[in-house]
Design an enzyme around this catalytic site. Structure first.
Site, PDB file in Angstrom:
ATOM      1  N   LYS A   1      -2.152  -1.560  -3.755  1.00 57.32           N
ATOM      2  CA  LYS A   1      -3.022  -0.378  -3.690  1.00 57.32           C
ATOM      3  C   LYS A   1      -2.202   0.879  -3.784  1.00 57.32           C
ATOM      4  O   LYS A   1      -1.203   0.985  -3.063  1.00 57.32           O
ATOM      5  CB  LYS A   1      -3.755  -0.430  -2.341  1.00 57.32           C
ATOM      6  CG  LYS A   1      -4.591   0.779  -2.024  1.00 57.32           C
ATOM      7  CD  LYS A   1      -5.211   0.607  -0.669  1.00 57.32           C
ATOM      8  CE  LYS A   1      -6.080   1.806  -0.376  1.00 57.32           C
ATOM      9  NZ  LYS A   1      -6.708   1.720   0.915  1.00 57.32           N
TER      10      LYS A   1
ATOM     11  N   LYS B   1       0.866  -1.178   0.000  1.00 51.30           N
ATOM     12  CA  LYS B   1       0.000   0.000   0.000  1.00 51.30           C
ATOM     13  C   LYS B   1       0.901   1.226   0.000  1.00 51.30           C
ATOM     14  O   LYS B   1       1.727   1.405   0.893  1.00 51.30           O
ATOM     15  CB  LYS B   1      -0.900  -0.003   1.232  1.00 51.30           C
ATOM     16  CG  LYS B   1      -1.761   1.257   1.320  1.00 51.30           C
ATOM     17  CD  LYS B   1      -2.755   1.176   2.442  1.00 51.30           C
ATOM     18  CE  LYS B   1      -3.582   2.430   2.522  1.00 51.30           C
ATOM     19  NZ  LYS B   1      -4.538   2.388   3.627  1.00 51.30           N
TER      20      LYS B   1
ATOM     21  N   GLU C   1       7.530  -7.046   1.661  1.00 51.52           N
ATOM     22  CA  GLU C   1       6.223  -6.993   2.327  1.00 51.52           C
ATOM     23  C   GLU C   1       5.414  -8.258   2.026  1.00 51.52           C
ATOM     24  O   GLU C   1       4.765  -8.829   2.904  1.00 51.52           O
ATOM     25  CB  GLU C   1       5.433  -5.762   1.859  1.00 51.52           C
ATOM     26  CG  GLU C   1       5.990  -4.428   2.354  1.00 51.52           C
ATOM     27  CD  GLU C   1       5.650  -4.164   3.824  1.00 51.52           C
ATOM     28  OE1 GLU C   1       4.960  -4.988   4.442  1.00 51.52           O
ATOM     29  OE2 GLU C   1       6.096  -3.119   4.346  1.00 51.52           O
TER      30      GLU C   1
ATOM     31  N   TYR D   1     -15.004   0.981  -6.735  1.00 54.58           N
ATOM     32  CA  TYR D   1     -16.249   1.753  -6.562  1.00 54.58           C
ATOM     33  C   TYR D   1     -17.125   1.646  -7.800  1.00 54.58           C
ATOM     34  O   TYR D   1     -18.261   2.095  -7.796  1.00 54.58           O
ATOM     35  CB  TYR D   1     -15.903   3.218  -6.246  1.00 54.58           C
ATOM     36  CG  TYR D   1     -15.048   3.324  -4.999  1.00 54.58           C
ATOM     37  CD1 TYR D   1     -15.631   3.257  -3.742  1.00 54.58           C
ATOM     38  CD2 TYR D   1     -13.657   3.404  -5.077  1.00 54.58           C
ATOM     39  CE1 TYR D   1     -14.851   3.289  -2.599  1.00 54.58           C
ATOM     40  CE2 TYR D   1     -12.870   3.440  -3.944  1.00 54.58           C
ATOM     41  CZ  TYR D   1     -13.468   3.378  -2.706  1.00 54.58           C
ATOM     42  OH  TYR D   1     -12.694   3.396  -1.569  1.00 54.58           O
TER      43      TYR D   1
HETATM   44  C1  PBG Z   1      -6.733   3.888   5.509  1.00 54.74           C
HETATM   45  C2  PBG Z   1      -7.345   3.586   4.185  1.00 54.74           C
HETATM   46  C3  PBG Z   1      -7.252   4.408   3.070  1.00 54.74           C
HETATM   47  C4  PBG Z   1      -7.955   3.798   2.043  1.00 54.74           C
HETATM   48  C5  PBG Z   1      -8.473   2.597   2.545  1.00 54.74           C
HETATM   49  N1  PBG Z   1      -8.068   2.471   3.881  1.00 54.74           N
HETATM   50  C6  PBG Z   1      -6.656   5.739   2.860  1.00 54.74           C
HETATM   51  C7  PBG Z   1      -5.430   6.118   3.534  1.00 54.74           C
HETATM   52  O1  PBG Z   1      -4.493   5.332   3.672  1.00 54.74           O
HETATM   53  O2  PBG Z   1      -5.379   7.259   3.950  1.00 54.74           O
HETATM   54  C8  PBG Z   1      -8.093   4.386   0.669  1.00 54.74           C
HETATM   55  C9  PBG Z   1      -9.094   3.819  -0.230  1.00 54.74           C
HETATM   56  C10 PBG Z   1      -9.396   4.666  -1.407  1.00 54.74           C
HETATM   57  O3  PBG Z   1      -8.771   5.712  -1.666  1.00 54.74           O
HETATM   58  O4  PBG Z   1     -10.327   4.289  -2.123  1.00 54.74           O
HETATM   59  N2  PBG Z   1      -6.652   2.899   6.436  1.00 54.74           N
END
Ligand code: PBG
Length: 325
Positions: free
Chosen positions: A251, A198, A236, A316
């Site tokens: 992500k 992430k 990771e 989405y």
């Molecule tokens: C945070 C989290 C985030 C998203 C999912 N869980 C954003 C962040 O790390 O600030 C982002 C999902 C998206 O942008 O659709 N735990």
């Protein structure tokens, strides 16, 4: 010319015959936002077509999605500032919005899968995924102290009926720690979707609008990955694999197709891609302006994620796709 690649593109029938990757509804996870109240839904300004729902309307939304063929949902809470604190206490409240909603969804739709989110940010007055303390170098996001909160969240969510828990915080050691906490409480069947790679990304902006969860200071660069790195994703992934993850996620998705491919080439667990809020917003904004064909751009982007090696896509667009394919 003996080789004429165009022969395999000469008609729709032939093109479909040789098509290597297909998007199926069974690949998709639909993220949903729940908020307090009754009979209310509010659109996320930066995500046209995406709403925060009060629990009653959320159940109606899920009914519609299930009828369209969707089977897995990821749930995130939007909480008023008054419920947030330094230790994300509200995340453990069995009568609170989030755990109650998970329970209500599973009671009404026992056959679907619910993926819950394990991270402190929606409940944190600091807007960070972990506990914030003053250290010698200024403010720090504590790792091991945060793990304890995450472990408790995992158990509380499993108790509420979560099928999959999704630690989205990028703390070290969380997958193994959460696995142990779940197993100790007898939740050996609850799956873990590791947010493996992430990245500290600008593409989360609209999601933070949806939850009012932007960090109150600083950024998330000491825990989320540097967008410039891909080999680090292998470290990771190896840890998450060894610690017992059931799925490995990358992500965001679109700017990280190489990372999806890298993990899919090196690990035999199902790979998930999170087509994040900003990626949704970009396509919607351009389509609204008439600058590109939104439907085609959506399908092209999602198919590219499958081509890169994602089996699962959190998006989405899921409901919209379900109405179109
Ligand atoms: C945070 C989290 C985030 C998203 C999912 N869980 C954003 C962040 O790390 O600030 C982002 C999902 C998206 O942008 O659709 N735990």
């Amino acid at each position: 010319m003996l080789r004429r690649p165009r022969r395999n593109r000469k008609s729709a029938a032939i093109r479909e015959l040789v098509q290597e990757n297909n998007l199926a509804l069974s690949d998709l996870i639909f993220p949903l936002f729940v908020m307090e109240g009754q009979g209310v839904k509010t659109e996320v300004t930066s995500m046209p077509g995406i709403y925060r729902f009060s629990q009653d309307l959320l159940l109606e939304e899920i009914r519609e999605c299930v009828d369209l063929g969707l089977k897995t949902f990821a749930l995130f809470p939007n909480l008023p500032e008054a419920r947030k604190d330094k230790y994300a206490t509200e995340s453990l409240n069995p009568d609170g919005l989030y755990l109650q909603s998970v329970q209500a969804i599973k009671a009404q739709f026992p056959e679907i899968s619910i993926m819950t989110d394990i991270a402190m940010d929606p409940y944190s007055s600091d807007g960070h995924d972990g506990i914030v303390e003053h250290g010698p170098q200024g403010l720090e996001i504590l790792n091991d102290e945060t793990l304890e909160v995450l472990g408790k969240m995992a158990v509380a969510q499993a108790r509420a009926g979560a099928d999959i828990v999704g630690p989205s915080d990028m703390m070290d050691g969380r997958i193994g720690y959460i696995r142990e906490c779940l197993d100790e409480e007898g939740f050996t069947k609850v799956s873990i979707m590791a947010y493996t790679a992430k990245y500290a990304s600008a593409f989360y902006g609209p999601f933070r609008d949806a939850l009012d969860s932007a960090p109150r200071f600083g950024d998330k660069k000491t825990y989320q990955m540097n967008p410039a790195n891909s080999r680090e994703a292998l470290i990771e992934a190896e840890l998450d694999y060894l610690e017992g993850a059931d799925f490995l996620m990358v992500k965001p998705a679109l700017a990280y197709l190489d990372v999806i491919k890298l993990l899919s080439d090196n690990f035999n667990l199902p790979i998930a891609a999170y087509n994040v809020s900003g990626e949704y917003a970009m396509i919607k904004a351009a389509a609204r302006n008439g600058w590109l064909d939104g439907d085609r751009a959506m399908l092209e982007a999602l198919t590219a994620m499958k081509r890169a090696g994602a089996k699962i896509i959190l998006t989405y667009f899921a409901k919209e796709i379900a109405t179109k394919i």
